[in-house]
Write an enzyme that holds these catalytic residues in place. Structure first.
Site, PDB file in Angstrom:
ATOM      1  N   ARG A   1      -6.388   1.314  -4.760  1.00  0.00           N
ATOM      2  CA  ARG A   1      -5.979  -0.051  -5.125  1.00  0.00           C
ATOM      3  C   ARG A   1      -6.403  -1.037  -4.040  1.00  0.00           C
ATOM      4  O   ARG A   1      -6.825  -2.164  -4.334  1.00  0.00           O
ATOM      5  CB  ARG A   1      -4.468  -0.100  -5.360  1.00  0.00           C
ATOM      6  CG  ARG A   1      -4.028   0.636  -6.623  1.00  0.00           C
ATOM      7  CD  ARG A   1      -2.537   0.555  -6.823  1.00  0.00           C
ATOM      8  NE  ARG A   1      -2.064  -0.824  -6.954  1.00  0.00           N
ATOM      9  CZ  ARG A   1      -0.773  -1.152  -6.859  1.00  0.00           C
ATOM     10  NH1 ARG A   1       0.148  -0.224  -6.615  1.00  0.00           N
ATOM     11  NH2 ARG A   1      -0.398  -2.413  -6.978  1.00  0.00           N
TER      12      ARG A   1
ATOM     13  N   GLN B   1       5.793 -10.658  -6.917  1.00  0.00           N
ATOM     14  CA  GLN B   1       6.019  -9.216  -6.970  1.00  0.00           C
ATOM     15  C   GLN B   1       4.725  -8.482  -6.630  1.00  0.00           C
ATOM     16  O   GLN B   1       4.727  -7.282  -6.450  1.00  0.00           O
ATOM     17  CB  GLN B   1       6.485  -8.822  -8.375  1.00  0.00           C
ATOM     18  CG  GLN B   1       7.794  -9.441  -8.796  1.00  0.00           C
ATOM     19  CD  GLN B   1       8.063  -9.220 -10.278  1.00  0.00           C
ATOM     20  OE1 GLN B   1       8.637  -8.221 -10.684  1.00  0.00           O
ATOM     21  NE2 GLN B   1       7.604 -10.158 -11.095  1.00  0.00           N
ATOM     22  N   ASN B   2       3.628  -9.236  -6.573  1.00  0.00           N
ATOM     23  CA  ASN B   2       2.310  -8.637  -6.367  1.00  0.00           C
ATOM     24  C   ASN B   2       2.091  -8.263  -4.901  1.00  0.00           C
ATOM     25  O   ASN B   2       2.521  -8.985  -4.001  1.00  0.00           O
ATOM     26  CB  ASN B   2       1.217  -9.596  -6.836  1.00  0.00           C
ATOM     27  CG  ASN B   2       1.361  -9.917  -8.315  1.00  0.00           C
ATOM     28  OD1 ASN B   2       2.056  -9.215  -9.046  1.00  0.00           O
ATOM     29  ND2 ASN B   2       0.726 -10.988  -8.747  1.00  0.00           N
TER      30      ASN B   2
ATOM     31  N   HIS C   1       7.680  -7.347  -2.893  1.00  0.00           N
ATOM     32  CA  HIS C   1       7.357  -5.919  -3.023  1.00  0.00           C
ATOM     33  C   HIS C   1       6.335  -5.460  -1.984  1.00  0.00           C
ATOM     34  O   HIS C   1       5.718  -4.394  -2.136  1.00  0.00           O
ATOM     35  CB  HIS C   1       6.834  -5.622  -4.438  1.00  0.00           C
ATOM     36  CG  HIS C   1       7.885  -5.772  -5.486  1.00  0.00           C
ATOM     37  ND1 HIS C   1       7.583  -5.881  -6.818  1.00  0.00           N
ATOM     38  CD2 HIS C   1       9.237  -5.845  -5.411  1.00  0.00           C
ATOM     39  CE1 HIS C   1       8.715  -6.010  -7.515  1.00  0.00           C
ATOM     40  NE2 HIS C   1       9.718  -5.991  -6.686  1.00  0.00           N
TER      41      HIS C   1
ATOM     42  N   CYS D   1       0.063   4.073  14.547  1.00  0.00           N
ATOM     43  CA  CYS D   1       0.550   2.688  14.541  1.00  0.00           C
ATOM     44  C   CYS D   1      -0.120   1.885  15.648  1.00  0.00           C
ATOM     45  O   CYS D   1      -0.085   2.295  16.818  1.00  0.00           O
ATOM     46  CB  CYS D   1       2.065   2.692  14.755  1.00  0.00           C
ATOM     47  SG  CYS D   1       2.761   1.063  15.030  1.00  0.00           S
TER      48      CYS D   1
ATOM     49  N   CYS E   1       3.072   0.943  18.353  1.00  0.00           N
ATOM     50  CA  CYS E   1       3.708   1.941  19.216  1.00  0.00           C
ATOM     51  C   CYS E   1       2.748   3.080  19.571  1.00  0.00           C
ATOM     52  O   CYS E   1       3.021   3.847  20.496  1.00  0.00           O
ATOM     53  CB  CYS E   1       4.974   2.493  18.575  1.00  0.00           C
ATOM     54  SG  CYS E   1       4.682   3.607  17.182  1.00  0.00           S
TER      55      CYS E   1
ATOM     56  N   GLU F   1       2.230 -12.831 -23.429  1.00  0.00           N
ATOM     57  CA  GLU F   1       3.085 -12.644 -24.614  1.00  0.00           C
ATOM     58  C   GLU F   1       4.529 -12.741 -24.161  1.00  0.00           C
ATOM     59  O   GLU F   1       4.805 -12.685 -22.956  1.00  0.00           O
ATOM     60  CB  GLU F   1       2.817 -11.252 -25.208  1.00  0.00           C
ATOM     61  CG  GLU F   1       3.179 -10.163 -24.227  1.00  0.00           C
ATOM     62  CD  GLU F   1       2.386  -8.891 -24.384  1.00  0.00           C
ATOM     63  OE1 GLU F   1       2.616  -7.974 -23.575  1.00  0.00           O
ATOM     64  OE2 GLU F   1       1.545  -8.829 -25.291  1.00  0.00           O
TER      65      GLU F   1
ATOM     66  N   ALA G   1      -3.247 -16.329 -18.251  1.00  0.00           N
ATOM     67  CA  ALA G   1      -2.813 -17.168 -17.122  1.00  0.00           C
ATOM     68  C   ALA G   1      -3.863 -18.206 -16.732  1.00  0.00           C
ATOM     69  O   ALA G   1      -3.516 -19.348 -16.419  1.00  0.00           O
ATOM     70  CB  ALA G   1      -2.486 -16.277 -15.929  1.00  0.00           C
TER      71      ALA G   1
END
Ligand code: APR
Length: 233
Positions: free
Chosen positions: A56, A91-92, A109, A136, A139, A203, A219
């Site tokens: 993604r 929310q994306n 999110h 990380c 750290c 919709e 949209a």
């Protein structure tokens, strides 16, 4: 109209080539979210979960904002010029609002282009795949997970979101099915505080009946038209 609160969902990024979740051919129509988007799934098979988010993330890096994202940037600017303000909650996990020019975006999110440390919980910008040897940047110890909110985890920024809903004159939901809480409950909260409400979606959503005003269609067509009408109003 002083304060407009906008909530966006996957539908606003659909025409940028980023799949939605619950539409035909959507991510959760093809994959089981319980094996890919829960802390338990990550504990069970981190490589499978990382591979899902890596794919993604790569897809996102190839995507571009669309006319709906751009229309919200215009609304933000023109509201500010008139002494009003826009609170943009999404929310994306994509960064298309920011790439379109939106100044402050509340990602409830999480964000796909950030990684979170499993030890110190620091959040760092991350554009590459996450591998088991990555450590990380803060750290230097902990392994990394995508900085996204999985099912069963607490959404981010809820205090700021609730404060905005309590102060809104107008609440607008764009490109969301209204099937996931707490976001699906924002329309009722905004109404309780006296805000007008509007749904912009391909919709009718699961909560369409709770909105006073509704405009349905893609949209990239509906959002610019609605912004034009709202600013002309
Ligand atoms: N324009 C406008 N709306 C669209 C378009 C489009 N081009 N394409 C699809 N939609 C609408 C669909 O009709 C649907 O109502 O967008 C909505 C997408 O719904 P979902 O796939 O359920 O996505 P979303 O509401 O954002 O999901 C909420 O669920 O899986 C979790 O964390 C994930 O943030 C996500 C949350």
């Amino acid at each position: 109209m002083k304060h407009v609160v906008v909530l966006t969902g996957a539908g606003i990024s659909a025409e940028s080539g980023l799949g939605t979740f619950r539409d035909k051919g959507g991510l959760w129509a093809r994959y089981d979210p319980m094996t890919l988007a829960t802390p338990e799934a990550f504990a069970r098979d981190p490589a499978l979960v990382q591979a899902f988010y890596d794919a993604r993330r790569r897809n996102l890096l190839d995507a571009a904002p669309n006319a709906a994202h751009a229309a919200l940037v215009r609304l933000d600017k023109e509201l500010a010029d008139r002494g009003g303000r826009l609170t943009l909650v999404t929310q994306n996990v994509d960064d298309l609002h920011e790439r379109a020019g939106s100044r402050s975006v509340l990602h409830m999110h999480g964000e796909l282009l950030k990684a979170r440390c499993l030890a110190c919980r620091a959040v760092s910008p991350w554009r590459a795949d996450i591998t088991p040897v990555d450590r990380c940047p803060v750290c230097g110890v902990g392994g990394l997970r995508p900085h996204v909110v999985w099912f069963g985890e607490m959404p981010l920024g809820m205090d700021a979101i609730e404060a905005a809903l309590a102060d809104a004159d107008l609440f607008v939901a764009i490109g969301t099915s209204g099937s996931v809480y707490p976001a699906a409950g924002f329309v009722a909260a905004a109404r309780r505080h006296g805000a007008r409400t509007c749904e912009l979606n391909l919709e009718p959503s699961d909560t369409a009946g709770l909105f006073e005003e509704r405009h349905h269609g893609p949209a990239t067509a509906v959002v610019p038209t609605w912004v034009e009408a709202t600013l002309a109003g």
